[in-house]
Motif scaffolding. Structure first.
Motif, short mmCIF file in Angstrom:
data_model
loop_
_atom_site.label_atom_id
_atom_site.label_comp_id
_atom_site.label_asym_id
_atom_site.label_seq_id
_atom_site.Cartn_x
_atom_site.Cartn_y
_atom_site.Cartn_z
N ARG A 70 -12.71 -35.45 -11.41
CA ARG A 70 -13.76 -35.23 -12.40
C ARG A 70 -13.22 -34.59 -13.68
O ARG A 70 -13.66 -34.91 -14.79
CB ARG A 70 -14.84 -34.34 -11.80
CG ARG A 70 -15.99 -33.99 -12.71
CD ARG A 70 -16.95 -35.12 -12.84
NE ARG A 70 -18.12 -34.73 -13.63
CZ ARG A 70 -19.08 -35.57 -13.99
NH1 ARG A 70 -19.02 -36.83 -13.62
NH2 ARG A 70 -20.10 -35.16 -14.71
N THR A 71 -12.27 -33.68 -13.53
CA THR A 71 -11.81 -32.90 -14.67
C THR A 71 -10.53 -33.41 -15.32
O THR A 71 -10.24 -33.04 -16.47
CB THR A 71 -11.59 -31.43 -14.25
OG1 THR A 71 -10.62 -31.38 -13.19
CG2 THR A 71 -12.89 -30.81 -13.79
N ILE A 72 -9.74 -34.23 -14.61
CA ILE A 72 -8.45 -34.66 -15.17
C ILE A 72 -8.35 -36.18 -15.26
O ILE A 72 -8.30 -36.75 -16.35
CB ILE A 72 -7.29 -34.10 -14.34
CG1 ILE A 72 -7.30 -32.55 -14.40
CG2 ILE A 72 -5.95 -34.62 -14.86
CD1 ILE A 72 -6.20 -31.90 -13.59
N THR A 73 -8.31 -36.84 -14.11
CA THR A 73 -8.05 -38.29 -14.15
C THR A 73 -9.20 -39.06 -14.80
O THR A 73 -8.95 -40.01 -15.54
CB THR A 73 -7.82 -38.82 -12.72
OG1 THR A 73 -8.97 -38.53 -11.91
CG2 THR A 73 -6.60 -38.18 -12.10
N GLY A 74 -10.44 -38.65 -14.56
CA GLY A 74 -11.59 -39.35 -15.15
C GLY A 74 -11.58 -39.29 -16.67
O GLY A 74 -11.64 -40.35 -17.34
N PRO A 75 -11.51 -38.09 -17.29
CA PRO A 75 -11.46 -38.03 -18.75
C PRO A 75 -10.25 -38.74 -19.35
O PRO A 75 -10.37 -39.35 -20.42
CB PRO A 75 -11.42 -36.52 -19.02
CG PRO A 75 -12.09 -35.90 -17.84
CD PRO A 75 -11.70 -36.76 -16.68
N ILE A 76 -9.10 -38.67 -18.69
CA ILE A 76 -7.92 -39.36 -19.23
C ILE A 76 -8.12 -40.87 -19.20
O ILE A 76 -7.80 -41.59 -20.17
CB ILE A 76 -6.66 -38.96 -18.44
CG1 ILE A 76 -6.31 -37.50 -18.74
CG2 ILE A 76 -5.49 -39.87 -18.78
CD1 ILE A 76 -5.11 -36.98 -17.99
N ASP A 77 -8.67 -41.39 -18.10
CA ASP A 77 -8.96 -42.84 -18.04
C ASP A 77 -9.97 -43.23 -19.11
O ASP A 77 -9.86 -44.29 -19.73
CB ASP A 77 -9.49 -43.20 -16.65
CG ASP A 77 -8.40 -43.14 -15.59
OD1 ASP A 77 -7.22 -43.20 -15.96
OD2 ASP A 77 -8.75 -43.02 -14.39
N ALA A 78 -10.99 -42.36 -19.32
CA ALA A 78 -11.99 -42.64 -20.35
C ALA A 78 -11.36 -42.64 -21.74
O ALA A 78 -11.72 -43.46 -22.60
CB ALA A 78 -13.12 -41.62 -20.27
N LEU A 79 -10.42 -41.72 -21.98
CA LEU A 79 -9.75 -41.67 -23.28
C LEU A 79 -8.89 -42.91 -23.50
O LEU A 79 -8.85 -43.46 -24.62
CB LEU A 79 -8.88 -40.41 -23.36
CG LEU A 79 -8.23 -40.10 -24.71
CD1 LEU A 79 -9.28 -39.97 -25.79
CD2 LEU A 79 -7.39 -38.84 -24.62
N ILE A 80 -8.23 -43.38 -22.46
CA ILE A 80 -7.44 -44.62 -22.57
C ILE A 80 -8.35 -45.79 -22.90
O ILE A 80 -8.05 -46.63 -23.77
CB ILE A 80 -6.67 -44.87 -21.26
CG1 ILE A 80 -5.61 -43.78 -21.07
CG2 ILE A 80 -6.02 -46.25 -21.28
CD1 ILE A 80 -4.92 -43.85 -19.72
N ALA A 81 -9.50 -45.87 -22.20
CA ALA A 81 -10.45 -46.96 -22.48
C ALA A 81 -10.97 -46.87 -23.91
O ALA A 81 -11.18 -47.89 -24.57
CB ALA A 81 -11.60 -46.91 -21.48
N ARG A 82 -11.17 -45.63 -24.41
CA ARG A 82 -11.68 -45.47 -25.77
C ARG A 82 -10.66 -45.92 -26.81
O ARG A 82 -11.03 -46.50 -27.83
CB ARG A 82 -12.07 -44.01 -25.99
CG ARG A 82 -12.74 -43.73 -27.35
CD ARG A 82 -14.03 -44.54 -27.54
NE ARG A 82 -14.92 -44.43 -26.41
CZ ARG A 82 -15.76 -43.41 -26.22
NH1 ARG A 82 -15.80 -42.42 -27.07
NH2 ARG A 82 -16.56 -43.39 -25.17
#
Length: 340
Positions: A70-82
């Protein structure tokens, strides 16, 4: 120059590393239980307490995995998608993420959004600037071509008069001079927007060259004119020469540079006694190619070059309200601190 590519090879994902570490942590109590049961062979069945401990460890491991996802891999994946979305969709895709997880990822995301915004703005600026340059170059080129064709196709039976020939030749020379001025401004603008090495200068340093280049202006300096500011000699010359030329085109006969300084910042007030800046044009004076004095040779690039040059050295410029005739600009620029 193409962007450097990351070397292609197999690399574990962050999620794989996180779960591998968690499984290793979870395996420790299992290994301990198996070890003690191997030593204590009196009982072949696991005690309820042992089963409960393993269940608790398993649930805690799943909880930690969820938190990390929730705090690391999810936001990083979301940033890559962005980033991929911005690459496809442009400025409309530059928007905050729904969740950042940690402070560091939030800071990283904000830095990324700021950089993406600047890159998109820069792209739009270059596109608009190229259109303006094409328009500005097309007009004199068209006039030169038309005059040259008329001179070439002069009818031998009804030749042009000497006055007519001189008129067309004068037009060609005037347009060539205008093209040369535009190219010079483009070179100055490119130099202004290029990062430069550190340097220093003062108003006192550039006053002699200004007076030599603009003899029609009575140029004076007041205040701390000897204070060194973080402008190279060449950059300072370009900044104040453009302001002097702008004043001259607006009918000024006087140009005054007043300098005041603090420990970190110098403020330079540049005043002239020309026709000034109207309220209608005040918000447009830094727009590329905006000029009210084209007949006097204005290219509409001078103030834009001044702002870009100052910005590349950490400075700013803004027009001030004046009570009488003339224009006044406030320049702020860092003071050059002596090292040693």
């Amino acid at each position: 120059m193409p962007a450097p590519k990351v070397r292609t090879k197999w690399r574990p994902t962050l999620a794989l590393i996180v779960y591998a570490v968690l499984l290793a942590v979870m395996a420790l109590p299992i290994v301990i239980v198996i070890w003690f049961r191997a030593v204590e062979v009196s009982s072949s069945r696991m005690a309820p307490a042992e089963i409960g401990a393993l269940a608790v460890v398993f649930m805690l491991t799943l909880g930690v995995a969820y938190v990390l996802t929730r705090t690391i891999t999810g936001p990083i994946d979301a940033l890559i998608a962005r980033t991929e979305e911005i690459a496809r969709g442009g400025k409309g895709a530059i928007r905050p993420l729904e969740s950042y997880g940690t402070r560091e990822i939030a800071v990283l995301s904000q830095s990324f959004l700021d950089l993406a915004g600047k890159l998109v703005d820069r792209t739009e600026y270059i596109s608009s600037f190229a259109a303006h340059v094409s328009h500005e170059l097309k007009s004199p080129l068209t006039a030169i071509r038309g005059s040259a064709e008329l001179l070439r196709d002069d009818d031998a039976e009804r030749p042009m008069t000497k006055a007519q020939r001189l008129h067309f030749l004068d037009n060609i020379v005037a347009d060539a001079v205008r093209l040369d001025a535009l190219l010079q401004r483009l070179r100055e603008l490119a130099q202004a927007e290029t990062l430069v090495a550190e340097g220093k200068s003062s108003v006192m340093d550039i006053l002699p060259s200004l007076r030599g280049d603009f003899p029609a202006l009575d140029i004076s300096g007041r205040g701390d004119t000897e204070i060194s500011v973080a402008l190279t000699q060449e950059a300072a010359g370009i900044v104040f020469a453009n302001l002097a030329e702008n004043a001259l085109q607006h009918g000024a006969t006087l140009l005054e540079l007043s300098v005041s300084a603090s420990d970190r910042t110098a403020v330079i007030l540049v005043r002239d006694d020309g026709s000034g800046i109207s309220e209608v044009n005040r918000h447009r004076i830094f727009q590329p190619f905006f000029s009210t004095r084209r007949e006097q040779g204005g290219t509409g690039m001078g103030l834009g070059i001044v702002r870009a040059m100052l910005s590349s050295h950490g400075g700013t410029i803004r027009p001030l309200q004046t009570t009488g005739d003339g224009a006044e600009f406030e320049i702020t620029v860092p003071v050059q601190v002596s090292k040693g």
